[in-house]
Scaffold this motif. Structure first.
Motif, PDB file in Angstrom:
ATOM      1  N   TYR A   1       6.898 -38.829-110.926  1.00 49.55           N
ATOM      2  CA  TYR A   1       7.125 -39.928-109.979  1.00 49.55           C
ATOM      3  C   TYR A   1       8.062 -40.894-110.671  1.00 49.55           C
ATOM      4  O   TYR A   1       7.712 -41.420-111.721  1.00 49.55           O
TER       5      TYR A   1
ATOM      6  N   LEU B   1       7.259 -41.992-114.094  1.00 48.65           N
ATOM      7  CA  LEU B   1       5.973 -41.526-114.610  1.00 48.65           C
ATOM      8  C   LEU B   1       5.839 -40.010-114.469  1.00 48.65           C
ATOM      9  O   LEU B   1       6.101 -39.457-113.404  1.00 48.65           O
TER      10      LEU B   1
ATOM     11  N   ALA C   1       3.203 -37.376-114.147  1.00 43.70           N
ATOM     12  CA  ALA C   1       1.760 -37.280-113.889  1.00 43.70           C
ATOM     13  C   ALA C   1       1.203 -35.957-114.385  1.00 43.70           C
ATOM     14  O   ALA C   1       0.047 -35.873-114.809  1.00 43.70           O
TER      15      ALA C   1
ATOM     16  N   PRO D   1     -10.226 -37.276-118.421  1.00 42.63           N
ATOM     17  CA  PRO D   1     -10.556 -38.631-117.978  1.00 42.63           C
ATOM     18  C   PRO D   1      -9.754 -39.026-116.736  1.00 42.63           C
ATOM     19  O   PRO D   1      -8.829 -38.322-116.336  1.00 42.63           O
ATOM     20  N   ASN D   2     -10.101 -40.160-116.147  1.00 43.90           N
ATOM     21  CA  ASN D   2      -9.341 -40.674-115.003  1.00 43.90           C
ATOM     22  C   ASN D   2      -7.885 -40.850-115.375  1.00 43.90           C
ATOM     23  O   ASN D   2      -7.569 -41.326-116.453  1.00 43.90           O
ATOM     24  N   GLY D   3      -7.015 -40.432-114.464  1.00 34.74           N
ATOM     25  CA  GLY D   3      -5.588 -40.619-114.688  1.00 34.74           C
ATOM     26  C   GLY D   3      -4.934 -39.496-115.486  1.00 34.74           C
ATOM     27  O   GLY D   3      -3.731 -39.520-115.728  1.00 34.74           O
ATOM     28  N   ALA D   4      -5.723 -38.484-115.868  1.00 33.73           N
ATOM     29  CA  ALA D   4      -5.183 -37.390-116.700  1.00 33.73           C
ATOM     30  C   ALA D   4      -4.151 -36.550-115.941  1.00 33.73           C
ATOM     31  O   ALA D   4      -3.263 -35.949-116.541  1.00 33.73           O
ATOM     32  N   GLY D   5      -4.300 -36.492-114.600  1.00 30.12           N
ATOM     33  CA  GLY D   5      -3.382 -35.675-113.799  1.00 30.12           C
ATOM     34  C   GLY D   5      -4.082 -34.522-113.079  1.00 30.12           C
ATOM     35  O   GLY D   5      -3.427 -33.631-112.548  1.00 30.12           O
ATOM     36  N   LYS D   6      -5.410 -34.558-113.020  1.00 28.49           N
ATOM     37  CA  LYS D   6      -6.196 -33.462-112.429  1.00 28.49           C
ATOM     38  C   LYS D   6      -5.919 -33.311-110.927  1.00 28.49           C
ATOM     39  O   LYS D   6      -5.616 -32.229-110.441  1.00 28.49           O
ATOM     40  N   THR D   7      -6.033 -34.411-110.197  1.00 32.39           N
ATOM     41  CA  THR D   7      -5.842 -34.365-108.738  1.00 32.39           C
ATOM     42  C   THR D   7      -4.415 -33.952-108.396  1.00 32.39           C
ATOM     43  O   THR D   7      -4.193 -33.123-107.512  1.00 32.39           O
ATOM     44  N   THR D   8      -3.451 -34.489-109.115  1.00 31.21           N
ATOM     45  CA  THR D   8      -2.050 -34.130-108.873  1.00 31.21           C
ATOM     46  C   THR D   8      -1.845 -32.633-109.085  1.00 31.21           C
ATOM     47  O   THR D   8      -1.154 -31.973-108.310  1.00 31.21           O
TER      48      THR D   8
ATOM     49  N   LYS E   1       1.330 -31.366-102.366  1.00 32.85           N
ATOM     50  CA  LYS E   1       2.288 -32.245-103.044  1.00 32.85           C
ATOM     51  C   LYS E   1       3.457 -31.417-103.520  1.00 32.85           C
ATOM     52  O   LYS E   1       3.266 -30.309-104.015  1.00 32.85           O
TER      53      LYS E   1
HETATM   54  N1  LIG Z   1       1.674 -41.054-105.355  1.00 30.11           N
HETATM   55  C1  LIG Z   1       1.773 -41.472-106.617  1.00 30.11           C
HETATM   56  N2  LIG Z   1       2.798 -42.253-107.031  1.00 30.11           N
HETATM   57  C2  LIG Z   1       2.888 -42.639-108.328  1.00 30.11           C
HETATM   58  N3  LIG Z   1       2.003 -42.316-109.281  1.00 30.11           N
HETATM   59  C3  LIG Z   1       0.956 -41.569-108.938  1.00 30.11           C
HETATM   60  C4  LIG Z   1       0.760 -41.090-107.596  1.00 30.11           C
HETATM   61  N4  LIG Z   1      -0.366 -40.346-107.551  1.00 30.11           N
HETATM   62  C5  LIG Z   1      -0.872 -40.356-108.803  1.00 30.11           C
HETATM   63  N5  LIG Z   1      -0.092 -41.082-109.631  1.00 30.11           N
HETATM   64  C6  LIG Z   1      -0.300 -41.306-111.079  1.00 30.11           C
HETATM   65  O1  LIG Z   1      -0.363 -40.041-111.717  1.00 30.11           O
HETATM   66  C7  LIG Z   1      -1.301 -40.049-112.788  1.00 30.11           C
HETATM   67  C8  LIG Z   1      -2.301 -38.934-112.606  1.00 30.11           C
HETATM   68  O2  LIG Z   1      -3.121 -39.229-111.488  1.00 30.11           O
HETATM   69  P1  LIG Z   1      -4.233 -38.231-110.956  1.00 30.11           P
HETATM   70  O3  LIG Z   1      -3.637 -36.884-110.793  1.00 30.11           O
HETATM   71  O4  LIG Z   1      -4.840 -38.839-109.739  1.00 30.11           O
HETATM   72  O5  LIG Z   1      -5.284 -38.213-112.160  1.00 30.11           O
HETATM   73  P2  LIG Z   1      -6.822 -37.780-112.182  1.00 30.11           P
HETATM   74  O6  LIG Z   1      -7.120 -37.023-110.927  1.00 30.11           O
HETATM   75  O7  LIG Z   1      -6.954 -36.953-113.426  1.00 30.11           O
HETATM   76  O8  LIG Z   1      -7.629 -39.037-112.290  1.00 30.11           O
HETATM   77  C9  LIG Z   1      -1.926 -41.439-112.795  1.00 30.11           C
HETATM   78  O9  LIG Z   1      -1.259 -42.210-113.758  1.00 30.11           O
HETATM   79  C10 LIG Z   1      -1.661 -41.938-111.397  1.00 30.11           C
HETATM   80  O10 LIG Z   1      -1.590 -43.323-111.384  1.00 30.11           O
END
Ligand SMILES: Nc1ncnc2c1ncn2[C@@H]1O[C@H](COP(=O)(O)OP(=O)(O)O)[C@@H](O)[C@H]1O
Ligand SMILES: [Mg+2]
Length: 305
Positions: A14, A17, A19, A38-45, A54
């Motif tokens: 992004y 950043l 992710a 941990p939170n923010g690791a990039g799992k959901t992405t 995505k």
């Molecule tokens: N749509 C987006 N635009 C910008 N940054 C994003 C977006 N979605 C997620 N991020 C960033 O990508 C990183 C990984 O997020 P995420 O995949 O949700 O982590 P997790 O699921 O492990 O908590 C985080 O720093 C988050 O803030």
């Protein structure tokens, strides 16, 4: 087929950043594969790219021979995705809801059979909003099953659930695996990853920093356990560092912690030492290393922030 999923250099950027940063892993058919971090690791992405939800910046994921990058729509027919419960349509009861989701895939779904599978048959007349947190998560898994998928993705399926509801969900995940489905799940609970997953990728700051079976990951660190006890008197900890198999000794106020690569050898040494130099230790505890310790060892920080 050796692998049903093959992720190669998958990357999401992004603006400034990153992710998800060039991650690669493979999943065998019928496995429960966990992404722990941990939170923010990039799992959901990671999951959302694999699900075709995505856009992939770089790299690819191939699921059952289909490239997600080239055919994001085609992939949706063979995967099941757990939707966020808050978005459930409350105008329908649970049975109607599942049959409705089935119709979106052009399928005639037996709502009651699916509800039975997730142990919600007695709730068939309820609305999603009337369910408890654990029941809602089981419903969202039923939704993920409507198209009889080869692979199911679960994003932090037990976050916020109490221990009993969590165990109930683990049992359901195992049932789905027994029926032959491959599961990918994310979690930030090390215990969940350890007891449920066949293999785990540990993710931190957009990268996979280790992947193996739970046992394989535990072998990454030399230390096998910590031995903790309380002392009231002044105790010089230097001689404890000489105990057999001790890898580290720390003192925090009255608590002594000895890291060891062999619990029995170190304990034997400690007791022998106590016979000649009375330590007067109390509250002796032995703690086997877990994935939390592995994570700490690899990253220098704890999983829970
Ligand atoms: N749509 C987006 N635009 C910008 N940054 C994003 C977006 N979605 C997620 N991020 C960033 O990508 C990183 C990984 O997020 P995420 O995949 O949700 O982590 P997790 O699921 O492990 O908590 C985080 O720093 C988050 O803030
Ligand atoms: Mg997430």
């Amino acid at each position: 087929m050796e692998h049903i999923i093959s992720v190669d250099q998958l990357t999401k950027r992004y603006k400034d950043l990153t992710a998800v940063d060039h991650i690669s892993f493979q999943v065998r058919p019928g496995e429960i594969f966990g992404i722990l971090g941990p939170n923010g690791a990039g799992k959901t992405t990671t999951l959302e790219m694999m699900e075709g939800l995505k856009v992939i910046t770089e790299g690819d994921a191939v699921i059952n021979g289909i490239s997600v990058k080239q055919h994001p729509r085609q992939v949706k027919h063979i995967i099941g995705v757990q939707l966020q419960s808050s978005s459930f349509y409350d105008l329908m009861n649970l049975k109607e809801l599942l049959e409705f989701f089935g119709s979106l895939y052009g399928r005639k779904v037996d709502g009651m059979a699916l509800l039975t599978k997730v142990e919600l048959a007695d709730k068939w007349k309820s609305r999603a909003k009337e369910l408890s947190g654990g029941q809602r998560q089981r419903l969202s898994i039923a939704v993920a099953l409507v198209n009889d998928p080869l692979v199911i993705f679960l994003d932090e399926p037990t976050t916020g659930l109490d221990p009993q509801a969590r165990r109930h969900l683990w049992a359901l995940v195992r049932d789905i695996q027994k029926a032959g489905t491959t599961l990918i799940l994310t979690t930030h609970y090390m215990e969940e990853a350890e007891v449920l997953c066949d293999r785990i990728a540990i993710m931190d700051s957009a990268k996979i920093i280790a992947q193996d079976t739970p046992t394989g990951l535990l072998k990454l660190i030399e230390q096998k356990a910590t031995i903790k006890f309380q002392v009231k008197n002044h105790l010089d900890i230097a001689p404890l560092k000489q105990l057999a198999a001790a890898t580290d000794v720390n003192r925090m106020k009255d608590t002594i912690t000895i890291s060891t690569s062999h619990v029995q050898d170190t304990l034997k040494g400690l007791i022998e030492y106590d016979l000649t130099h009375p330590v007067h230790f109390t509250d002796l505890q032995v703690h086997e290393v877990n994935l939390e310790d592995v994570f700490l060892n690899l990253t220098g920080k704890t999983l829970r922030d």
